[in-house]
Design a protein around this motif. Structure first.
Motif, PDB file in Angstrom:
ATOM      1  N   PHE A   1       0.870  -1.166   0.000  1.00  0.00           N
ATOM      2  CA  PHE A   1       0.000   0.000   0.000  1.00  0.00           C
ATOM      3  C   PHE A   1       0.912   1.222   0.000  1.00  0.00           C
ATOM      4  O   PHE A   1       1.787   1.331   0.857  1.00  0.00           O
ATOM      5  N   LEU A   2       0.706   2.119  -0.950  1.00  0.00           N
ATOM      6  CA  LEU A   2       1.500   3.346  -1.055  1.00  0.00           C
ATOM      7  C   LEU A   2       0.585   4.546  -0.887  1.00  0.00           C
ATOM      8  O   LEU A   2      -0.453   4.630  -1.536  1.00  0.00           O
ATOM      9  N   GLY A   3       0.972   5.474  -0.035  1.00  0.00           N
ATOM     10  CA  GLY A   3       0.156   6.663   0.151  1.00  0.00           C
ATOM     11  C   GLY A   3       0.927   7.745   0.851  1.00  0.00           C
ATOM     12  O   GLY A   3       2.157   7.729   0.886  1.00  0.00           O
TER      13      GLY A   3
ATOM     14  N   GLN B   1      -3.768   9.714   5.010  1.00  0.00           N
ATOM     15  CA  GLN B   1      -4.741   9.075   4.125  1.00  0.00           C
ATOM     16  C   GLN B   1      -5.276   7.765   4.695  1.00  0.00           C
ATOM     17  O   GLN B   1      -6.193   7.191   4.139  1.00  0.00           O
ATOM     18  N   GLY B   2      -4.706   7.284   5.765  1.00  0.00           N
ATOM     19  CA  GLY B   2      -5.184   6.054   6.378  1.00  0.00           C
ATOM     20  C   GLY B   2      -4.532   4.800   5.839  1.00  0.00           C
ATOM     21  O   GLY B   2      -5.108   3.714   5.903  1.00  0.00           O
ATOM     22  N   VAL B   3      -3.317   4.907   5.322  1.00  0.00           N
ATOM     23  CA  VAL B   3      -2.611   3.771   4.729  1.00  0.00           C
ATOM     24  C   VAL B   3      -2.335   2.682   5.766  1.00  0.00           C
ATOM     25  O   VAL B   3      -2.577   1.498   5.511  1.00  0.00           O
ATOM     26  N   VAL B   4      -1.850   3.064   6.930  1.00  0.00           N
ATOM     27  CA  VAL B   4      -1.504   2.091   7.966  1.00  0.00           C
ATOM     28  C   VAL B   4      -2.765   1.387   8.468  1.00  0.00           C
ATOM     29  O   VAL B   4      -2.802   0.154   8.586  1.00  0.00           O
ATOM     30  N   ILE B   5      -3.800   2.154   8.736  1.00  0.00           N
ATOM     31  CA  ILE B   5      -5.060   1.563   9.207  1.00  0.00           C
ATOM     32  C   ILE B   5      -5.653   0.662   8.132  1.00  0.00           C
ATOM     33  O   ILE B   5      -6.162  -0.426   8.427  1.00  0.00           O
ATOM     34  N   ALA B   6      -5.568   1.073   6.872  1.00  0.00           N
ATOM     35  CA  ALA B   6      -6.075   0.239   5.778  1.00  0.00           C
ATOM     36  C   ALA B   6      -5.344  -1.099   5.740  1.00  0.00           C
ATOM     37  O   ALA B   6      -5.970  -2.147   5.543  1.00  0.00           O
ATOM     38  N   GLY B   7      -4.034  -1.081   5.934  1.00  0.00           N
ATOM     39  CA  GLY B   7      -3.267  -2.322   5.961  1.00  0.00           C
ATOM     40  C   GLY B   7      -3.716  -3.236   7.085  1.00  0.00           C
ATOM     41  O   GLY B   7      -3.841  -4.456   6.906  1.00  0.00           O
ATOM     42  N   GLU B   8      -3.997  -2.656   8.249  1.00  0.00           N
ATOM     43  CA  GLU B   8      -4.448  -3.447   9.392  1.00  0.00           C
ATOM     44  C   GLU B   8      -5.834  -4.041   9.135  1.00  0.00           C
ATOM     45  O   GLU B   8      -6.091  -5.205   9.447  1.00  0.00           O
TER      46      GLU B   8
ATOM     47  N   PRO C   1       5.438  10.366   2.476  1.00  0.00           N
ATOM     48  CA  PRO C   1       5.187   9.015   1.981  1.00  0.00           C
ATOM     49  C   PRO C   1       5.069   7.981   3.107  1.00  0.00           C
ATOM     50  O   PRO C   1       5.820   8.007   4.075  1.00  0.00           O
ATOM     51  N   VAL C   2       4.086   7.097   2.950  1.00  0.00           N
ATOM     52  CA  VAL C   2       3.840   6.016   3.909  1.00  0.00           C
ATOM     53  C   VAL C   2       3.612   4.740   3.115  1.00  0.00           C
ATOM     54  O   VAL C   2       3.004   4.765   2.047  1.00  0.00           O
ATOM     55  N   GLN C   3       4.102   3.629   3.634  1.00  0.00           N
ATOM     56  CA  GLN C   3       3.887   2.327   2.996  1.00  0.00           C
ATOM     57  C   GLN C   3       3.368   1.350   4.044  1.00  0.00           C
ATOM     58  O   GLN C   3       3.686   1.461   5.224  1.00  0.00           O
ATOM     59  N   SER C   4       2.573   0.420   3.579  1.00  0.00           N
ATOM     60  CA  SER C   4       2.131  -0.682   4.426  1.00  0.00           C
ATOM     61  C   SER C   4       2.281  -1.951   3.604  1.00  0.00           C
ATOM     62  O   SER C   4       1.949  -1.971   2.420  1.00  0.00           O
ATOM     63  N   PHE C   5       2.815  -2.982   4.213  1.00  0.00           N
ATOM     64  CA  PHE C   5       3.088  -4.235   3.524  1.00  0.00           C
ATOM     65  C   PHE C   5       2.239  -5.353   4.111  1.00  0.00           C
ATOM     66  O   PHE C   5       2.104  -5.456   5.327  1.00  0.00           O
ATOM     67  N   ILE C   6       1.695  -6.185   3.246  1.00  0.00           N
ATOM     68  CA  ILE C   6       0.872  -7.306   3.684  1.00  0.00           C
ATOM     69  C   ILE C   6       1.306  -8.551   2.938  1.00  0.00           C
ATOM     70  O   ILE C   6       1.396  -8.540   1.711  1.00  0.00           O
TER      71      ILE C   6
ATOM     72  N   PRO D   1       3.711  -1.582   8.730  1.00  0.00           N
ATOM     73  CA  PRO D   1       3.880  -0.316   8.020  1.00  0.00           C
ATOM     74  C   PRO D   1       5.348   0.096   7.938  1.00  0.00           C
ATOM     75  O   PRO D   1       6.208  -0.467   8.621  1.00  0.00           O
ATOM     76  N   SER D   2       5.596   1.093   7.116  1.00  0.00           N
ATOM     77  CA  SER D   2       6.925   1.694   7.015  1.00  0.00           C
ATOM     78  C   SER D   2       6.750   3.190   6.809  1.00  0.00           C
ATOM     79  O   SER D   2       6.155   3.618   5.820  1.00  0.00           O
ATOM     80  N   PHE D   3       7.229   3.954   7.774  1.00  0.00           N
ATOM     81  CA  PHE D   3       7.187   5.403   7.653  1.00  0.00           C
ATOM     82  C   PHE D   3       8.226   5.986   8.587  1.00  0.00           C
ATOM     83  O   PHE D   3       8.663   5.342   9.528  1.00  0.00           O
ATOM     84  N   GLY D   4       8.600   7.201   8.338  1.00  0.00           N
ATOM     85  CA  GLY D   4       9.601   7.858   9.167  1.00  0.00           C
ATOM     86  C   GLY D   4       8.939   8.757  10.194  1.00  0.00           C
ATOM     87  O   GLY D   4       7.773   8.577  10.544  1.00  0.00           O
TER      88      GLY D   4
END
Length: 181
Positions: free
Chosen positions: A6-8, A12-19, A46-51, A36-39
């Motif tokens: 997930f890239l956002g 935008q709710g990227v981390v919550i969407a991944g969960e 930029p935020v990423q979430s991996f599933i 997730p991956s973010f600084g």
């Protein structure tokens, strides 16, 4: 094993969407790992979430670099090298046969999720993703959304997910298989 990225952007709710997505897949009886991956950046960064999802146990804990599917929350993150990848993008037009548009922004705004300048698109885009995954039951996505927002559930989240699901379902030629070969 199948992998999703997930890239956002922050907010935008990227981390919550991944969960939520991971919980929905778990409810389908699959094994799932999500992270997730973010600084330390703030809203808009930029935020990423991996599933990862599999029928078997998942022992991989490292970042995903070449996922099977992309879920792109911010259209500005569509790069030329993603055009041939399978995925869903928050946009009003398809980029290719494999990068399908889900106008999650429009759906979120019409359901009063966030504001017009900062719509919260996570539940809407998840509906679009679920439309593309074969053999999955939309009820499990609804249960995962309800579980996540127990105290603050707005039926708008469920409505947005369903509208996106129907929108994408009506225009697709084929669906993705998350079955592990």
């Amino acid at each position: 094993m199948k992998e999703f990225m997930f890239l956002g952007r922050g907010g935008q709710g990227v981390v919550i969407a991944g969960e939520i997505f991971a919980e929905a897949l778990f409810r389908e009886g699959l094994n799932v790992r999500a992270f997730p991956s973010f600084g330390t950046e703030r809203r808009g960064a930029p935020v990423q979430s991996f599933i990862r999802v599999s029928d078997a146990n998942i022992r991989s804990y490292f970042k995903i670099y070449e996922p099977d599917f992309y879920v792109i929350f911010d259209e500005s993150q569509v790069k030329v090298n993603l055009y041939n990848k399978e995925g869903v993008v928050n946009a009003s037009k398809d980029y290719s046969k494999s990068l399908i548009a889900c106008d999650a922004k429009k759906i979120a705004i019409s359901n009063n999720l966030g504001s017009e300048t900062n719509p919260i698109i996570n539940t809407a885009i998840l509906g679009g993703v679920y439309a593309l995954l074969e053999d999955l039951n939309f009820v499990n996505l609804e249960k995962a959304i309800t579980s996540r927002f127990q105290k603050h559930l707005h039926t708008s989240n469920l409505q947005a997910a369903y509208e996106a699901f129907e929108s994408v379902k009506s225009k697709i030629e084929r669906v993705w298989s998350i079955k592990c070969a």
